[in-house]
Design a protein around this motif. Structure first.
Motif, PDB file in Angstrom:
ATOM      1  N   ILE A  90       0.841  -1.207   0.000  1.00 53.70           N
ATOM      2  CA  ILE A  90       0.000   0.000   0.000  1.00 53.70           C
ATOM      3  C   ILE A  90       0.869   1.246   0.000  1.00 53.70           C
ATOM      4  CG2 ILE A  90      -1.747   1.288   1.286  1.00 53.70           C
ATOM      5  CD1 ILE A  90      -2.683  -1.372   2.468  1.00 53.70           C
TER       6      ILE A  90
ATOM      7  N   THR B 118      -0.474  -5.571   0.894  1.00 56.66           N
ATOM      8  CA  THR B 118      -0.828  -5.203  -0.482  1.00 56.66           C
ATOM      9  C   THR B 118      -2.207  -4.573  -0.576  1.00 56.66           C
ATOM     10  OG1 THR B 118      -1.673  -7.446  -0.871  1.00 56.66           O
ATOM     11  CG2 THR B 118       0.627  -7.021  -1.455  1.00 56.66           C
ATOM     12  N   ARG B 119      -3.046  -4.752   0.430  1.00 55.99           N
ATOM     13  CA  ARG B 119      -4.375  -4.144   0.434  1.00 55.99           C
ATOM     14  C   ARG B 119      -4.846  -3.968   1.869  1.00 55.99           C
ATOM     15  NH1 ARG B 119      -8.025  -6.963  -3.127  1.00 55.99           N
ATOM     16  NH2 ARG B 119      -6.207  -7.377  -4.411  1.00 55.99           N
TER      17      ARG B 119
END
Length: 447
Positions: free
Chosen positions: A182, A266-267
Protein backbone atom coordinates in the motif's frame (compact mmCIF):
# COMPACT_ATOMS: atom_id res chain seq x y z
CA UNK A 1 13.42 16.27 -43.86
CA UNK A 2 14.21 13.43 -46.20
CA UNK A 3 12.17 13.52 -49.39
CA UNK A 4 9.83 10.52 -49.40
CA UNK A 5 7.03 9.66 -51.81
CA UNK A 6 3.94 10.91 -50.00
CA UNK A 7 1.56 8.21 -48.93
CA UNK A 8 -0.66 10.01 -46.38
CA UNK A 9 -2.81 8.24 -43.83
CA UNK A 10 -4.56 9.14 -40.57
CA UNK A 11 -2.86 7.59 -37.53
CA UNK A 12 -3.23 7.66 -33.75
CA UNK A 13 -0.02 9.36 -32.51
CA UNK A 14 -0.07 7.27 -29.33
CA UNK A 15 0.17 4.08 -31.39
CA UNK A 16 3.39 5.13 -33.16
CA UNK A 17 6.45 3.27 -31.88
CA UNK A 18 9.52 5.43 -31.19
CA UNK A 19 12.94 3.81 -31.60
CA UNK A 20 15.07 3.99 -28.45
CA UNK A 21 17.87 5.90 -30.19
CA UNK A 22 15.59 8.86 -31.03
CA UNK A 23 15.90 12.06 -28.98
CA UNK A 24 13.74 15.20 -28.86
CA UNK A 25 14.83 18.80 -29.35
CA UNK A 26 12.62 20.74 -26.96
CA UNK A 27 13.03 24.03 -28.83
CA UNK A 28 11.75 22.48 -32.06
CA UNK A 29 8.76 20.97 -30.19
CA UNK A 30 7.77 24.41 -28.86
CA UNK A 31 8.06 25.90 -32.37
CA UNK A 32 5.79 23.17 -33.75
CA UNK A 33 3.22 23.87 -31.02
CA UNK A 34 3.36 27.62 -31.74
CA UNK A 35 2.96 26.99 -35.47
CA UNK A 36 -0.02 24.71 -34.90
CA UNK A 37 -1.76 27.34 -32.79
CA UNK A 38 -1.19 29.86 -35.60
CA UNK A 39 -2.15 27.85 -38.70
CA UNK A 40 -3.33 24.45 -37.42
CA UNK A 41 -0.56 22.53 -39.26
CA UNK A 42 1.81 19.93 -37.84
CA UNK A 43 4.94 19.15 -39.96
CA UNK A 44 5.32 15.70 -41.49
CA UNK A 45 5.54 12.62 -39.33
CA UNK A 46 7.08 9.74 -41.25
CA UNK A 47 6.49 6.12 -40.19
CA UNK A 48 6.81 2.71 -41.80
CA UNK A 49 4.00 0.25 -42.41
CA UNK A 50 4.47 -1.23 -38.93
CA UNK A 51 3.86 2.12 -37.26
CA UNK A 52 7.50 2.74 -36.32
CA UNK A 53 8.72 6.33 -36.46
CA UNK A 54 11.30 7.19 -39.12
CA UNK A 55 11.31 10.99 -39.00
CA UNK A 56 9.48 13.78 -37.21
CA UNK A 57 9.99 13.00 -33.52
CA UNK A 58 9.41 16.67 -32.58
CA UNK A 59 6.16 16.80 -34.62
CA UNK A 60 4.96 13.60 -32.94
CA UNK A 61 5.81 14.94 -29.48
CA UNK A 62 4.00 18.21 -30.24
CA UNK A 63 0.90 16.31 -31.43
CA UNK A 64 0.80 14.40 -28.13
CA UNK A 65 1.14 17.55 -26.04
CA UNK A 66 -1.65 19.13 -28.08
CA UNK A 67 -3.75 16.03 -27.27
CA UNK A 68 -4.31 15.18 -30.93
CA UNK A 69 -6.08 11.84 -31.25
CA UNK A 70 -5.41 11.58 -35.00
CA UNK A 71 -2.61 13.00 -37.19
CA UNK A 72 -1.74 12.69 -40.86
CA UNK A 73 1.45 10.67 -41.31
CA UNK A 74 3.60 9.76 -44.30
CA UNK A 75 3.89 6.01 -44.76
CA UNK A 76 7.40 5.08 -45.97
CA UNK A 77 8.75 1.67 -47.00
CA UNK A 78 9.46 -0.48 -43.96
CA UNK A 79 13.00 -0.12 -42.73
CA UNK A 80 13.06 -1.53 -39.24
CA UNK A 81 15.65 0.37 -37.20
CA UNK A 82 18.20 -1.59 -35.28
CA UNK A 83 18.11 -1.29 -31.52
CA UNK A 84 21.49 -0.15 -30.28
CA UNK A 85 22.55 -2.23 -27.26
CA UNK A 86 25.62 -1.13 -25.33
CA UNK A 87 27.62 -3.07 -22.75
CA UNK A 88 28.15 -0.67 -19.87
CA UNK A 89 30.21 -1.23 -16.70
CA UNK A 90 27.82 -1.79 -13.82
CA UNK A 91 29.92 0.51 -11.65
CA UNK A 92 28.72 3.45 -13.82
CA UNK A 93 25.03 2.73 -13.07
CA UNK A 94 23.30 4.79 -10.39
CA UNK A 95 19.83 4.05 -9.02
CA UNK A 96 17.20 6.66 -9.83
CA UNK A 97 16.51 8.76 -6.67
CA UNK A 98 12.76 8.46 -7.13
CA UNK A 99 13.01 4.67 -7.17
CA UNK A 100 14.31 4.47 -3.62
CA UNK A 101 11.72 7.00 -2.41
CA UNK A 102 8.92 4.81 -3.75
CA UNK A 103 10.17 1.26 -3.39
CA UNK A 104 12.79 1.59 -0.64
CA UNK A 105 16.49 0.73 -0.58
CA UNK A 106 16.59 -2.67 1.10
CA UNK A 107 14.84 -4.95 -1.35
CA UNK A 108 15.60 -8.64 -1.05
CA UNK A 109 17.12 -9.80 -4.37
CA UNK A 110 18.52 -13.13 -3.17
CA UNK A 111 16.21 -15.23 -5.36
CA UNK A 112 16.86 -13.03 -8.41
CA UNK A 113 20.63 -13.23 -7.89
CA UNK A 114 20.47 -17.02 -7.72
CA UNK A 115 18.45 -17.09 -10.95
CA UNK A 116 20.96 -14.82 -12.76
CA UNK A 117 23.88 -16.91 -11.52
CA UNK A 118 22.21 -20.07 -12.79
CA UNK A 119 20.51 -18.92 -16.03
CA UNK A 120 22.31 -15.70 -16.95
CA UNK A 121 20.90 -12.17 -17.37
CA UNK A 122 17.65 -12.43 -19.34
CA UNK A 123 16.64 -8.75 -19.60
CA UNK A 124 18.23 -5.54 -20.85
CA UNK A 125 18.69 -2.44 -18.70
CA UNK A 126 17.12 0.88 -19.73
CA UNK A 127 19.35 3.80 -18.78
CA UNK A 128 19.29 7.57 -19.03
CA UNK A 129 22.58 9.44 -19.55
CA UNK A 130 23.63 11.54 -16.56
CA UNK A 131 26.92 13.26 -17.36
CA UNK A 132 29.63 10.58 -17.52
CA UNK A 133 27.39 8.12 -15.70
CA UNK A 134 24.00 6.54 -16.26
CA UNK A 135 20.78 6.60 -14.27
CA UNK A 136 18.81 3.37 -14.10
CA UNK A 137 15.24 3.58 -15.43
CA UNK A 138 14.47 -0.15 -15.68
CA UNK A 139 16.58 -2.67 -13.80
CA UNK A 140 17.08 -1.51 -10.19
CA UNK A 141 16.62 -4.98 -8.69
CA UNK A 142 18.70 -6.52 -11.50
CA UNK A 143 21.51 -4.08 -10.75
CA UNK A 144 21.62 -5.18 -7.10
CA UNK A 145 21.44 -8.86 -8.10
CA UNK A 146 24.25 -8.46 -10.66
CA UNK A 147 26.43 -6.80 -8.05
CA UNK A 148 25.66 -9.67 -5.68
CA UNK A 149 26.89 -12.31 -8.13
CA UNK A 150 29.84 -10.25 -9.42
CA UNK A 151 28.72 -9.28 -12.96
CA UNK A 152 30.88 -6.40 -14.22
CA UNK A 153 29.14 -5.20 -17.42
CA UNK A 154 25.45 -5.33 -18.41
CA UNK A 155 23.58 -4.99 -21.74
CA UNK A 156 21.76 -1.67 -21.83
CA UNK A 157 19.70 0.68 -23.98
CA UNK A 158 20.61 4.31 -23.38
CA UNK A 159 17.56 6.51 -23.89
CA UNK A 160 17.26 10.29 -23.96
CA UNK A 161 13.91 11.42 -22.56
CA UNK A 162 12.45 14.69 -23.78
CA UNK A 163 11.16 15.68 -20.32
CA UNK A 164 11.64 14.70 -16.70
CA UNK A 165 7.99 13.67 -16.64
CA UNK A 166 8.54 11.19 -19.49
CA UNK A 167 11.52 9.73 -17.64
CA UNK A 168 9.51 9.28 -14.43
CA UNK A 169 6.56 7.82 -16.35
CA UNK A 170 8.89 5.26 -17.93
CA UNK A 171 10.29 4.34 -14.51
CA UNK A 172 6.82 3.85 -13.03
CA UNK A 173 5.52 1.94 -16.06
CA UNK A 174 8.40 -0.50 -15.73
CA UNK A 175 7.10 -1.43 -12.27
CA UNK A 176 3.46 -1.74 -13.31
CA UNK A 177 3.20 -5.49 -12.85
CA UNK A 178 5.32 -6.00 -9.75
CA UNK A 179 3.65 -6.79 -6.43
CA UNK A 180 3.53 -3.60 -4.39
CA UNK A 181 2.58 -2.66 -0.85
CA UNK A 182 0.00 0.00 0.00
CA UNK A 183 2.84 2.39 0.83
CA UNK A 184 4.53 1.84 -2.55
CA UNK A 185 1.24 2.28 -4.41
CA UNK A 186 0.59 5.51 -2.52
CA UNK A 187 4.01 6.93 -3.32
CA UNK A 188 3.55 5.97 -6.98
CA UNK A 189 0.21 7.80 -6.89
CA UNK A 190 1.89 10.99 -5.64
CA UNK A 191 4.52 10.90 -8.41
CA UNK A 192 1.88 10.26 -11.10
CA UNK A 193 -0.07 13.28 -9.83
CA UNK A 194 3.00 15.48 -10.27
CA UNK A 195 3.60 14.07 -13.75
CA UNK A 196 0.04 14.80 -14.86
CA UNK A 197 0.20 18.27 -13.30
CA UNK A 198 3.31 19.16 -15.32
CA UNK A 199 1.88 17.65 -18.50
CA UNK A 200 -1.24 19.78 -18.05
CA UNK A 201 0.93 22.92 -18.14
CA UNK A 202 2.15 22.03 -21.64
CA UNK A 203 -1.40 21.88 -23.00
CA UNK A 204 -1.27 25.64 -23.55
CA UNK A 205 -4.65 26.18 -21.90
CA UNK A 206 -6.35 23.37 -23.79
CA UNK A 207 -8.88 21.50 -21.62
CA UNK A 208 -7.88 18.12 -20.21
CA UNK A 209 -9.57 15.59 -18.00
CA UNK A 210 -11.28 16.78 -14.83
CA UNK A 211 -9.27 16.53 -11.62
CA UNK A 212 -11.57 13.93 -10.13
CA UNK A 213 -11.36 11.81 -13.25
CA UNK A 214 -7.55 12.04 -13.34
CA UNK A 215 -7.32 11.00 -9.69
CA UNK A 216 -9.55 8.01 -10.25
CA UNK A 217 -7.57 6.97 -13.34
CA UNK A 218 -4.25 7.20 -11.50
CA UNK A 219 -5.65 5.39 -8.44
CA UNK A 220 -6.78 2.53 -10.66
CA UNK A 221 -3.44 2.55 -12.50
CA UNK A 222 -1.40 2.04 -9.32
CA UNK A 223 -3.84 -0.43 -7.78
CA UNK A 224 -5.62 1.73 -5.19
CA UNK A 225 -9.06 1.44 -6.78
CA UNK A 226 -10.57 4.92 -6.48
CA UNK A 227 -9.52 8.50 -5.89
CA UNK A 228 -11.11 8.50 -2.42
CA UNK A 229 -9.25 5.33 -1.46
CA UNK A 230 -6.02 6.86 -2.77
CA UNK A 231 -6.55 10.03 -0.70
CA UNK A 232 -6.99 7.90 2.43
CA UNK A 233 -3.82 5.98 1.61
CA UNK A 234 -1.93 9.27 1.10
CA UNK A 235 -3.09 10.46 4.54
CA UNK A 236 -1.67 7.27 6.05
CA UNK A 237 1.69 7.67 4.29
CA UNK A 238 1.87 11.32 5.37
CA UNK A 239 1.33 10.26 9.00
CA UNK A 240 3.93 7.52 8.56
CA UNK A 241 6.54 10.06 7.43
CA UNK A 242 5.62 12.58 10.15
CA UNK A 243 6.08 9.99 12.92
CA UNK A 244 9.32 8.51 11.54
CA UNK A 245 11.51 10.38 14.05
CA UNK A 246 9.22 9.94 17.07
CA UNK A 247 11.04 8.94 20.31
CA UNK A 248 11.08 5.24 21.12
CA UNK A 249 8.22 4.22 23.37
CA UNK A 250 6.15 7.33 22.64
CA UNK A 251 2.56 7.23 21.41
CA UNK A 252 3.66 8.62 18.04
CA UNK A 253 6.34 5.93 17.69
CA UNK A 254 3.74 3.27 18.44
CA UNK A 255 1.48 4.76 15.76
CA UNK A 256 4.42 4.76 13.31
CA UNK A 257 5.09 1.07 13.89
CA UNK A 258 1.40 0.21 13.49
CA UNK A 259 1.15 2.18 10.25
CA UNK A 260 4.38 0.67 8.94
CA UNK A 261 3.02 -2.82 9.48
CA UNK A 262 -0.41 -2.09 7.98
CA UNK A 263 0.98 -0.23 4.95
CA UNK A 264 3.39 -3.07 4.17
CA UNK A 265 0.39 -5.14 3.11
CA UNK A 266 -0.83 -5.20 -0.48
CA UNK A 267 -4.37 -4.14 0.43
CA UNK A 268 -6.49 -2.93 3.35
CA UNK A 269 -6.31 0.88 3.29
CA UNK A 270 -9.36 1.28 5.54
CA UNK A 271 -7.68 -0.52 8.44
CA UNK A 272 -4.70 1.86 8.33
CA UNK A 273 -6.90 4.93 7.79
CA UNK A 274 -8.72 4.31 11.07
CA UNK A 275 -5.47 5.21 12.88
CA UNK A 276 -5.20 8.65 11.25
CA UNK A 277 -8.82 9.51 10.49
CA UNK A 278 -9.52 13.00 11.90
CA UNK A 279 -12.02 13.29 14.72
CA UNK A 280 -15.24 15.19 13.93
CA UNK A 281 -15.36 18.78 15.25
CA UNK A 282 -16.54 19.01 18.84
CA UNK A 283 -19.53 21.16 17.84
CA UNK A 284 -20.86 18.21 15.86
CA UNK A 285 -21.04 15.88 18.84
CA UNK A 286 -24.50 15.39 20.23
CA UNK A 287 -25.23 17.07 23.54
CA UNK A 288 -28.10 16.27 25.87
CA UNK A 289 -30.72 19.02 25.80
CA UNK A 290 -31.32 20.81 29.10
CA UNK A 291 -34.92 20.48 30.33
CA UNK A 292 -36.10 22.43 33.37
CA UNK A 293 -38.06 20.88 36.18
CA UNK A 294 -41.44 21.98 37.44
CA UNK A 295 -41.25 24.73 40.07
CA UNK A 296 -37.60 25.36 39.11
CA UNK A 297 -36.59 29.00 38.98
CA UNK A 298 -35.02 29.96 35.66
CA UNK A 299 -33.65 33.00 33.88
CA UNK A 300 -35.16 34.09 30.56
CA UNK A 301 -32.30 34.71 28.10
CA UNK A 302 -34.27 35.41 24.90
CA UNK A 303 -37.69 36.59 23.80
CA UNK A 304 -39.96 39.35 25.10
CA UNK A 305 -39.16 38.56 28.76
CA UNK A 306 -35.37 38.50 28.33
CA UNK A 307 -33.46 39.22 31.52
CA UNK A 308 -36.32 38.30 33.90
CA UNK A 309 -36.54 35.38 36.28
CA UNK A 310 -39.43 32.96 36.19
CA UNK A 311 -40.83 29.86 37.86
CA UNK A 312 -41.64 26.85 35.71
CA UNK A 313 -45.15 25.54 36.38
CA UNK A 314 -45.93 23.01 33.63
CA UNK A 315 -43.62 21.23 31.16
CA UNK A 316 -45.18 21.03 27.69
CA UNK A 317 -42.97 19.31 25.11
CA UNK A 318 -40.21 21.74 24.13
CA UNK A 319 -41.50 24.63 26.20
CA UNK A 320 -42.94 25.36 29.62
CA UNK A 321 -45.75 27.39 31.14
CA UNK A 322 -44.01 29.88 33.43
CA UNK A 323 -44.87 32.54 35.96
CA UNK A 324 -42.70 35.61 35.36
CA UNK A 325 -41.54 37.12 38.65
CA UNK A 326 -43.05 40.57 39.27
CA UNK A 327 -46.24 39.88 37.35
CA UNK A 328 -49.69 39.03 38.66
CA UNK A 329 -49.78 35.66 40.40
CA UNK A 330 -52.39 34.19 38.08
CA UNK A 331 -50.64 35.24 34.85
CA UNK A 332 -48.70 32.59 32.89
CA UNK A 333 -46.46 32.66 29.78
CA UNK A 334 -45.33 29.96 27.37
CA UNK A 335 -41.51 30.00 27.13
CA UNK A 336 -39.36 27.70 24.95
CA UNK A 337 -36.54 25.76 26.61
CA UNK A 338 -33.92 27.44 24.40
CA UNK A 339 -35.07 30.84 25.71
CA UNK A 340 -34.26 30.02 29.33
CA UNK A 341 -31.42 28.73 31.48
CA UNK A 342 -31.11 27.46 35.02
CA UNK A 343 -30.30 29.99 37.71
CA UNK A 344 -26.92 29.36 39.35
CA UNK A 345 -28.45 29.21 42.83
CA UNK A 346 -29.44 25.90 44.38
CA UNK A 347 -33.07 25.01 43.59
CA UNK A 348 -35.55 25.18 46.48
CA UNK A 349 -37.66 22.19 47.50
CA UNK A 350 -41.37 21.95 46.78
CA UNK A 351 -42.16 22.63 50.46
CA UNK A 352 -39.96 25.73 50.52
CA UNK A 353 -41.50 26.92 47.23
CA UNK A 354 -45.04 26.61 48.54
CA UNK A 355 -44.22 28.14 51.90
CA UNK A 356 -42.61 31.10 50.17
CA UNK A 357 -45.62 31.46 47.91
CA UNK A 358 -47.98 31.36 50.93
CA UNK A 359 -45.93 34.06 52.59
CA UNK A 360 -45.85 36.27 49.49
CA UNK A 361 -49.65 36.00 49.13
CA UNK A 362 -50.22 36.85 52.79
CA UNK A 363 -51.93 33.56 53.51
CA UNK A 364 -51.43 31.96 56.89
CA UNK A 365 -52.52 28.69 58.42
CA UNK A 366 -51.87 25.12 57.45
CA UNK A 367 -51.24 24.36 53.72
CA UNK A 368 -54.12 22.56 51.94
CA UNK A 369 -53.48 20.30 48.97
CA UNK A 370 -55.23 17.88 46.60
CA UNK A 371 -53.05 14.92 47.58
CA UNK A 372 -53.38 13.63 51.16
CA UNK A 373 -50.78 14.54 53.76
CA UNK A 374 -48.23 11.77 54.34
CA UNK A 375 -47.71 10.90 57.99
CA UNK A 376 -44.24 10.96 59.49
CA UNK A 377 -42.13 7.88 58.63
CA UNK A 378 -44.92 6.52 56.40
CA UNK A 379 -43.51 7.46 53.05
CA UNK A 380 -41.22 9.89 51.27
CA UNK A 381 -40.91 13.38 52.71
CA UNK A 382 -42.92 16.17 51.16
CA UNK A 383 -39.80 17.38 49.30
CA UNK A 384 -39.74 14.11 47.29
CA UNK A 385 -43.42 14.12 46.33
CA UNK A 386 -44.65 15.15 42.90
CA UNK A 387 -44.39 18.86 42.34
CA UNK A 388 -47.99 18.98 41.14
CA UNK A 389 -49.23 20.20 44.54
CA UNK A 390 -52.09 22.70 44.37
CA UNK A 391 -52.69 25.48 46.86
CA UNK A 392 -56.42 25.36 47.71
CA UNK A 393 -56.27 28.39 49.99
CA UNK A 394 -56.10 30.73 46.98
CA UNK A 395 -59.18 32.28 45.46
CA UNK A 396 -60.52 33.50 42.14
CA UNK A 397 -58.46 33.10 38.98
CA UNK A 398 -55.44 31.96 40.95
CA UNK A 399 -57.34 28.98 42.35
CA UNK A 400 -58.82 28.16 38.90
CA UNK A 401 -55.39 28.19 37.31
CA UNK A 402 -53.85 26.05 40.05
CA UNK A 403 -56.59 23.43 39.79
CA UNK A 404 -56.48 23.47 35.96
CA UNK A 405 -52.72 22.86 35.98
CA UNK A 406 -53.15 19.92 38.33
CA UNK A 407 -56.02 18.42 36.35
CA UNK A 408 -54.11 18.61 33.07
CA UNK A 409 -51.34 16.53 34.59
CA UNK A 410 -53.71 13.67 35.35
CA UNK A 411 -53.91 10.70 33.04
CA UNK A 412 -57.18 10.07 31.19
CA UNK A 413 -58.07 7.34 33.68
CA UNK A 414 -57.35 9.57 36.68
CA UNK A 415 -59.31 12.41 35.11
CA UNK A 416 -62.29 10.14 34.60
CA UNK A 417 -62.16 8.98 38.24
CA UNK A 418 -62.03 12.57 39.50
CA UNK A 419 -64.95 13.68 37.33
CA UNK A 420 -67.04 10.68 38.24
CA UNK A 421 -66.69 11.56 41.90
CA UNK A 422 -67.97 15.04 41.08
CA UNK A 423 -70.73 13.87 38.73
CA UNK A 424 -71.30 10.08 38.52
CA UNK A 425 -73.47 10.42 35.40
CA UNK A 426 -70.75 12.01 33.22
CA UNK A 427 -70.47 10.50 29.76
CA UNK A 428 -67.28 10.17 27.69
CA UNK A 429 -68.46 13.07 25.48
CA UNK A 430 -68.91 15.30 28.53
CA UNK A 431 -65.47 14.36 29.83
CA UNK A 432 -63.82 15.18 26.49
CA UNK A 433 -65.59 18.55 26.36
CA UNK A 434 -64.38 19.41 29.88
CA UNK A 435 -60.84 18.41 28.99
CA UNK A 436 -60.80 20.59 25.86
CA UNK A 437 -62.25 23.52 27.77
CA UNK A 438 -59.55 23.24 30.42
CA UNK A 439 -56.82 22.99 27.84
CA UNK A 440 -58.18 26.00 25.91
CA UNK A 441 -58.47 28.04 29.07
CA UNK A 442 -54.91 27.27 30.10
CA UNK A 443 -53.57 28.14 26.66
CA UNK A 444 -55.45 31.45 26.82
CA UNK A 445 -53.99 32.23 30.23
CA UNK A 446 -50.47 31.39 29.04
CA UNK A 447 -50.83 33.71 26.06
Amino acid sequence: MTQIARNLKGWNPYEITIPDNFSVDENIVLKVITGFQADGIIPDIVINNSGELIEGIESLEAAKRLEQQMVMVVIAPSTKPQISIEWIPIELLDPHPINSQIYGENEDVTALAESIAKNGLQEIFTLSPNGNRFRVIHGHRRRLACQKVGIKTVPSIVKNFSTTEDELAALLSGNEYREKSIEQKSREYLVWLEIEKERAKSRQGRPGEGEGTVRDIIAKRVGLGSGVNAEHAMACVKALDETADAPLGSVRHKQHEQLKQLLSRTRGVDTAYKLVKPEPPSNQTSQQRWIPKEFERVKIINGPHKGKNATVRVITGISAVCHIEGESEHKRHQVAFNQMEALPTQPTSVTQELNQKQKEMGLGGRRSQLLPEVSRNEGPPVEQQSSSITNLNTTGDVLVTEVAITLLKLSSKQMYEVMCKVEPQLSAAHLEAIWKALEKSLAHKAA
